[in-house]
Write a protein that holds these residues in place. Structure first.
Motif, PDB file in Angstrom:
ATOM      1  N   TYR A  73     -96.426  14.665   3.765  1.00 42.12           N
ATOM      2  CA  TYR A  73     -95.203  15.452   3.648  1.00 42.12           C
ATOM      3  C   TYR A  73     -95.331  16.249   2.359  1.00 42.12           C
ATOM      4  O   TYR A  73     -95.516  15.683   1.281  1.00 42.12           O
ATOM      5  CB  TYR A  73     -93.951  14.578   3.608  1.00 42.12           C
ATOM      6  N   ALA A  74     -95.244  17.574   2.478  1.00 41.48           N
ATOM      7  CA  ALA A  74     -95.561  18.454   1.361  1.00 41.48           C
ATOM      8  C   ALA A  74     -94.318  18.977   0.658  1.00 41.48           C
ATOM      9  O   ALA A  74     -93.357  19.403   1.297  1.00 41.48           O
ATOM     10  CB  ALA A  74     -96.410  19.626   1.850  1.00 41.48           C
ATOM     11  N   ASP A  75     -94.368  18.935  -0.659  1.00 41.15           N
ATOM     12  CA  ASP A  75     -93.366  19.606  -1.478  1.00 41.15           C
ATOM     13  C   ASP A  75     -93.734  21.079  -1.605  1.00 41.15           C
ATOM     14  O   ASP A  75     -92.867  21.953  -1.639  1.00 41.15           O
ATOM     15  CB  ASP A  75     -93.307  18.932  -2.853  1.00 41.15           C
ATOM     16  N   ASP A  76     -95.029  21.344  -1.669  1.00 41.93           N
ATOM     17  CA  ASP A  76     -95.551  22.713  -1.727  1.00 41.93           C
ATOM     18  C   ASP A  76     -96.638  22.811  -0.664  1.00 41.93           C
ATOM     19  O   ASP A  76     -97.815  22.559  -0.931  1.00 41.93           O
ATOM     20  CB  ASP A  76     -96.113  22.994  -3.124  1.00 41.93           C
ATOM     21  N   LYS A  77     -96.242  23.187   0.546  1.00 43.57           N
ATOM     22  CA  LYS A  77     -97.192  23.155   1.660  1.00 43.57           C
ATOM     23  C   LYS A  77     -98.282  24.216   1.543  1.00 43.57           C
ATOM     24  O   LYS A  77     -99.404  24.012   1.992  1.00 43.57           O
ATOM     25  CB  LYS A  77     -96.450  23.294   2.989  1.00 43.57           C
ATOM     26  N   VAL A  78     -97.962  25.360   0.923  1.00 44.23           N
ATOM     27  CA  VAL A  78     -98.978  26.400   0.762  1.00 44.23           C
ATOM     28  C   VAL A  78    -100.082  25.915  -0.166  1.00 44.23           C
ATOM     29  O   VAL A  78    -101.276  26.062   0.125  1.00 44.23           O
ATOM     30  CB  VAL A  78     -98.335  27.700   0.226  1.00 44.23           C
ATOM     31  N   ARG A  79     -99.682  25.312  -1.270  1.00 46.40           N
ATOM     32  CA  ARG A  79    -100.664  24.782  -2.215  1.00 46.40           C
ATOM     33  C   ARG A  79    -101.500  23.689  -1.581  1.00 46.40           C
ATOM     34  O   ARG A  79    -102.732  23.655  -1.716  1.00 46.40           O
ATOM     35  CB  ARG A  79     -99.942  24.245  -3.448  1.00 46.40           C
ATOM     36  N   LEU A  80    -100.830  22.768  -0.858  1.00 45.64           N
ATOM     37  CA  LEU A  80    -101.553  21.671  -0.209  1.00 45.64           C
ATOM     38  C   LEU A  80    -102.510  22.198   0.843  1.00 45.64           C
ATOM     39  O   LEU A  80    -103.662  21.754   0.929  1.00 45.64           O
ATOM     40  CB  LEU A  80    -100.560  20.700   0.428  1.00 45.64           C
ATOM     41  N   ARG A  81    -102.050  23.147   1.612  1.00 46.84           N
ATOM     42  CA  ARG A  81    -102.887  23.711   2.682  1.00 46.84           C
ATOM     43  C   ARG A  81    -104.158  24.323   2.108  1.00 46.84           C
ATOM     44  O   ARG A  81    -105.272  24.098   2.607  1.00 46.84           O
ATOM     45  CB  ARG A  81    -102.055  24.741   3.451  1.00 46.84           C
TER      46      ARG A  81
END
Length: 328
Positions: A293-301
């Motif tokens: 579960y991402a707080d910052d999905k762009v960064r994680l992606r």
């Protein structure tokens, strides 16, 4: 020609408490969600005698007893298929052995198609029970019941496993906003390799059956995490849900030495330092998919892509196992 499809799934909390060795003594509870990735089964009559089976291998036999694929063989027996001139083909959006419940989904899709062939109506509960009977009772696989049930019903469901062997499936009551938050911020990444769930689950199953205190305490705690996850999602507290995923994973790793490895642990830590609030390995462990579960999905992606991991985007699926086409 009959075509059926059955959804794959992700576990959101409580996985492992659906094994008979645990719930028949203590009762089990988990939350699972069907996703829009499927196993497909196609059945049609041939103009020559014999079974032609196409899956990861190719089989052509003259009798059910000669069929090597265990689920196909036992499903034909269970539904009492009299025909001896069928072609059965299976395909999947995601490879087997990646932790998304493909075996249970395949059993459901196959049974649904065979019942349609015989013009039988079958309730999702009956479908799931028949799939469990084949995999658990007949083939003696050391697996749980969540895959078959969530595939049969679809949606995001609370599954309760009674000490009497009964299973109760009920939809998780969450708001539309929470559903959208889950779909937007839950990310799936393929670790790059698959594994057999049976070996890992067999260790847990045998240890639970011996009433090992450490294993039972682990599963008791896992069940409580599932109830806490239910409350968090029903109140829309997705940050708490993410935290509970992390707690769940830390306890899940203790059940088996094959649950994780150095590479998975390193990738998990890297994700937490690059936009993930919490996560876990989906399925029995040892490989397959990491879900965060991402707080910052762009960064994680971007971070996981740089490490060579392939993302599989998904939405939740609310129809369950169904007939796609039935050419009468």
């Amino acid at each position: 020609m009959i075509i059926t499809c059955s959804p794959l799934r992700v576990s959101l909390g409580g996985g492992g408490t659906d094994l008979p060795s645990y719930y028949l003594n203590h009762g089990g509870f988990l939350i699972a969600g069907a996703i829009d990735k499927y196993v497909y089964v196609n059945i049609h009559s041939r103009f020559v005698d014999g079974f032609l089976l196409k899956y990861s291998q190719l089989e052509e036999t003259t009798s059910i007893d000669e069929i090597r694929h265990p689920i196909i063989r036992e499903a034909l027996r269970l539904v009492d298929i009299g025909a001896r001139n069928l072609e059965i083909t299976s395909m999947a959006d995601i490879p087997a052995g990646t932790g998304l419940g493909s075996s249970g989904s395949f059993a459901n899709a196959l049974l649904k198609a065979l019942h349609a062939y015989k013009k039988n109506l079958i309730h999702p509960y009956q479908l799931a029970e028949q799939a469990c009977r084949i995999e658990i009772d007949i083939l003696k696989e050391p697996i749980g019941k969540q895959d078959q049930y969530i595939a049969a019903y679809g949606g995001i469901a609370c599954l309760e496993f009674g000490r009497d062997g009964s299973v109760t499936a009920s939809p998780l009551a969450i708001s539309e906003e929470t559903l959208f938050n889950l779909e937007d911020n839950l990310l799936l990444f393929f670790t790059g390799y698959s594994r057999s769930a049976s070996a890992i689950l067999k260790e847990q199953d045998e240890t639970s059956a011996k009433a090992d205190e450490e294993m039972l305490e682990n599963l008791h705690f896992t069940k409580e995490i599932a109830f806490s996850t239910k409350r968090a999602l029903q109140t829309g507290n997705v940050s708490e849900f993410a935290r509970l995923m992390n707690v769940h994973w830390q306890h899940k790793k203790r059940r088996s030495t094959g649950m994780s490895n150095g590479k998975i642990d390193e990738l998990y830590g890297y994700a937490l330092s690059n936009g993930a609030l919490g996560g876990k390995l989906i399925g029995a462990g040892g490989g397959g998919f990491l879900m965060f579960y991402a707080d910052d999905k762009v960064r994680l992606r971007h971070a996981m892509r740089e490490r060579g991991l392939r993302e599989v985007r998904f939405r939740f699926e609310f129809e369950g196992t169904r007939i796609v086409s039935h050419d009468k």
